[in-house]
Scaffold this motif. Structure first.
Motif, PDB file in Angstrom:
ATOM      1  N   ALA A   1     -13.404 -35.646 -43.362  1.00 17.10           N
ATOM      2  CA  ALA A   1     -13.789 -35.013 -44.625  1.00 17.10           C
ATOM      3  C   ALA A   1     -14.209 -36.072 -45.647  1.00 17.10           C
ATOM      4  O   ALA A   1     -15.178 -35.883 -46.386  1.00 17.10           O
ATOM      5  CB  ALA A   1     -12.647 -34.152 -45.168  1.00 17.10           C
TER       6      ALA A   1
ATOM      7  N   ARG B   1     -17.233 -28.370 -52.541  1.00 15.81           N
ATOM      8  CA  ARG B   1     -16.103 -28.244 -51.621  1.00 15.81           C
ATOM      9  C   ARG B   1     -15.624 -26.803 -51.706  1.00 15.81           C
ATOM     10  O   ARG B   1     -15.333 -26.305 -52.781  1.00 15.81           O
ATOM     11  CB  ARG B   1     -14.979 -29.190 -52.031  1.00 15.81           C
ATOM     12  CG  ARG B   1     -15.336 -30.671 -52.048  1.00 15.81           C
ATOM     13  CD  ARG B   1     -15.500 -31.274 -50.672  1.00 15.81           C
ATOM     14  NE  ARG B   1     -14.375 -31.083 -49.796  1.00 15.81           N
ATOM     15  CZ  ARG B   1     -13.383 -31.953 -49.609  1.00 15.81           C
ATOM     16  NH1 ARG B   1     -13.373 -33.089 -50.258  1.00 15.81           N
ATOM     17  NH2 ARG B   1     -12.413 -31.687 -48.766  1.00 15.81           N
ATOM     18  N   LYS B   2     -15.556 -26.130 -50.581  1.00 18.25           N
ATOM     19  CA  LYS B   2     -15.144 -24.734 -50.558  1.00 18.25           C
ATOM     20  C   LYS B   2     -13.642 -24.615 -50.330  1.00 18.25           C
ATOM     21  O   LYS B   2     -13.021 -23.654 -50.707  1.00 18.25           O
ATOM     22  CB  LYS B   2     -15.919 -23.981 -49.481  1.00 18.25           C
ATOM     23  CG  LYS B   2     -15.684 -22.498 -49.476  1.00 18.25           C
ATOM     24  CD  LYS B   2     -16.571 -21.818 -48.469  1.00 18.25           C
ATOM     25  CE  LYS B   2     -16.230 -20.345 -48.394  1.00 18.25           C
ATOM     26  NZ  LYS B   2     -16.946 -19.672 -47.356  1.00 18.25           N
TER      27      LYS B   2
ATOM     28  N   GLN C   1     -13.988 -28.027 -45.993  1.00 17.60           N
ATOM     29  CA  GLN C   1     -15.205 -27.220 -45.978  1.00 17.60           C
ATOM     30  C   GLN C   1     -16.157 -27.687 -47.074  1.00 17.60           C
ATOM     31  O   GLN C   1     -15.748 -27.896 -48.212  1.00 17.60           O
ATOM     32  CB  GLN C   1     -14.902 -25.740 -46.190  1.00 17.60           C
ATOM     33  CG  GLN C   1     -14.262 -25.097 -44.981  1.00 17.60           C
ATOM     34  CD  GLN C   1     -14.300 -23.583 -45.099  1.00 17.60           C
ATOM     35  OE1 GLN C   1     -14.042 -23.028 -46.149  1.00 17.60           O
ATOM     36  NE2 GLN C   1     -14.628 -22.933 -44.002  1.00 17.60           N
TER      37      GLN C   1
ATOM     38  N   VAL D   1     -20.107 -26.856 -48.666  1.00 17.58           N
ATOM     39  CA  VAL D   1     -21.288 -26.000 -48.737  1.00 17.58           C
ATOM     40  C   VAL D   1     -22.418 -26.875 -49.263  1.00 17.58           C
ATOM     41  O   VAL D   1     -22.378 -27.328 -50.405  1.00 17.58           O
ATOM     42  CB  VAL D   1     -21.060 -24.779 -49.658  1.00 17.58           C
ATOM     43  CG1 VAL D   1     -22.323 -23.928 -49.719  1.00 17.58           C
ATOM     44  CG2 VAL D   1     -19.875 -23.959 -49.172  1.00 17.58           C
TER      45      VAL D   1
ATOM     46  N   LEU E   1     -23.008 -24.650 -44.120  1.00 17.08           N
ATOM     47  CA  LEU E   1     -21.560 -24.785 -44.214  1.00 17.08           C
ATOM     48  C   LEU E   1     -21.088 -25.786 -43.165  1.00 17.08           C
ATOM     49  O   LEU E   1     -21.383 -25.635 -41.981  1.00 17.08           O
ATOM     50  CB  LEU E   1     -20.883 -23.431 -43.999  1.00 17.08           C
ATOM     51  CG  LEU E   1     -19.352 -23.415 -43.999  1.00 17.08           C
ATOM     52  CD1 LEU E   1     -18.801 -23.827 -45.362  1.00 17.08           C
ATOM     53  CD2 LEU E   1     -18.842 -22.029 -43.602  1.00 17.08           C
TER      54      LEU E   1
ATOM     55  N   THR F   1     -17.662 -27.337 -41.616  1.00 10.27           N
ATOM     56  CA  THR F   1     -16.228 -27.080 -41.567  1.00 10.27           C
ATOM     57  C   THR F   1     -15.571 -28.080 -40.626  1.00 10.27           C
ATOM     58  O   THR F   1     -15.892 -28.131 -39.438  1.00 10.27           O
ATOM     59  CB  THR F   1     -15.929 -25.649 -41.070  1.00 10.27           C
ATOM     60  OG1 THR F   1     -16.636 -24.716 -41.906  1.00 10.27           O
ATOM     61  CG2 THR F   1     -14.438 -25.348 -41.126  1.00 10.27           C
TER      62      THR F   1
ATOM     63  N   VAL G   1     -16.697 -31.061 -36.292  1.00  8.84           N
ATOM     64  CA  VAL G   1     -17.286 -30.409 -37.455  1.00  8.84           C
ATOM     65  C   VAL G   1     -18.200 -29.283 -36.982  1.00  8.84           C
ATOM     66  O   VAL G   1     -19.112 -29.512 -36.189  1.00  8.84           O
ATOM     67  CB  VAL G   1     -18.090 -31.413 -38.316  1.00  8.84           C
ATOM     68  CG1 VAL G   1     -18.768 -30.717 -39.490  1.00  8.84           C
ATOM     69  CG2 VAL G   1     -17.192 -32.533 -38.801  1.00  8.84           C
ATOM     70  N   ARG G   2     -17.943 -28.103 -37.487  1.00 11.10           N
ATOM     71  CA  ARG G   2     -18.797 -26.943 -37.205  1.00 11.10           C
ATOM     72  C   ARG G   2     -19.894 -26.923 -38.263  1.00 11.10           C
ATOM     73  O   ARG G   2     -19.634 -27.118 -39.450  1.00 11.10           O
ATOM     74  CB  ARG G   2     -17.971 -25.669 -37.259  1.00 11.10           C
ATOM     75  CG  ARG G   2     -18.754 -24.399 -37.030  1.00 11.10           C
ATOM     76  CD  ARG G   2     -17.809 -23.199 -37.176  1.00 11.10           C
ATOM     77  NE  ARG G   2     -18.524 -21.956 -37.213  1.00 11.10           N
ATOM     78  CZ  ARG G   2     -18.801 -21.206 -36.155  1.00 11.10           C
ATOM     79  NH1 ARG G   2     -18.409 -21.595 -34.962  1.00 11.10           N
ATOM     80  NH2 ARG G   2     -19.448 -20.069 -36.293  1.00 11.10           N
TER      81      ARG G   2
END
Length: 169
Positions: free
Chosen positions: A5, A21-22, A26, A28, A42, A44, A50-51
């Motif tokens: 991150a 930062r969501k 996460q 965005v 996005l 994640t 990391v997706r």
């Protein structure tokens, strides 16, 4: 914040990309485009990497077979992501970067691919899946004297009568 991150945060800031930062792990990210003005992506951070997920366009109104054929063929040339649809038929780009492969250059490569695909394929997807709506929008704008500037990439979809009507105004 995890090391991954922190890396993502630093790389996005260094590239001066607009992002928020969501939640924990996460991000965005708003990728600026030309045909598709922006693509929201996005990122994640998970246990295994990391997706990457980006909305491209809503479910086509028509010509589903042509749209899906285009997406499947396009998948053969994409790096790190592929086209998919959700349960209602909206079109997304989806990918996964393994934990050991998450680097600044790999993140840049994958985000670049997301932008190139979403922005580069956007008008083709609109032509294939929304031609009737585009023609209807053209006629509506002509009838009201509205600007056709952002519909110019689709002028080839219009009949000769539609083009003449637009020039008469």
């Amino acid at each position: 914040m995890t090391d991954i991150a922190k890396l993502i945060d630093a790389e996005l800031a260094e590239r001066e990309l607009e992002y928020t930062r969501k939640g924990e792990g996460q991000f965005v990210v708003e990728l600026p485009g030309e045909r598709k003005l922006k693509t929201t992506c996005l990122l994640t951070v998970g246990a295994h990497g990391v997706r990457v997920e980006a909305f491209v366009c809503r479910k086509p109104d028509e010509n589903f077979e042509g749209v899906y054929r285009f997406l499947l063929r396009r998948n053969r040339r994409l790096y790190g992501v592929s086209y998919t649809i959700d349960k209602i038929g909206d079109i997304y780009l989806l990918g996964q970067i393994s934990t050991h492969a998450v680097t600044g250059s790999e993140l840049d490569r994958v985000l670049g691919q997301v932008l190139e695909a979403a922005d580069g394929d956007f008008n083709t997807l609109l032509e294939l899946g929304f031609a009737t709506s585009i023609r209807r929008e053209w006629d509506w704008r002509v009838s009201r004297g509205e600007s056709l500037v952002n519909l110019q990439p689709f002028v080839h979809l219009m009949s000769a009568d539609q083009v003449r009507a637009a020039k008469a105004d």
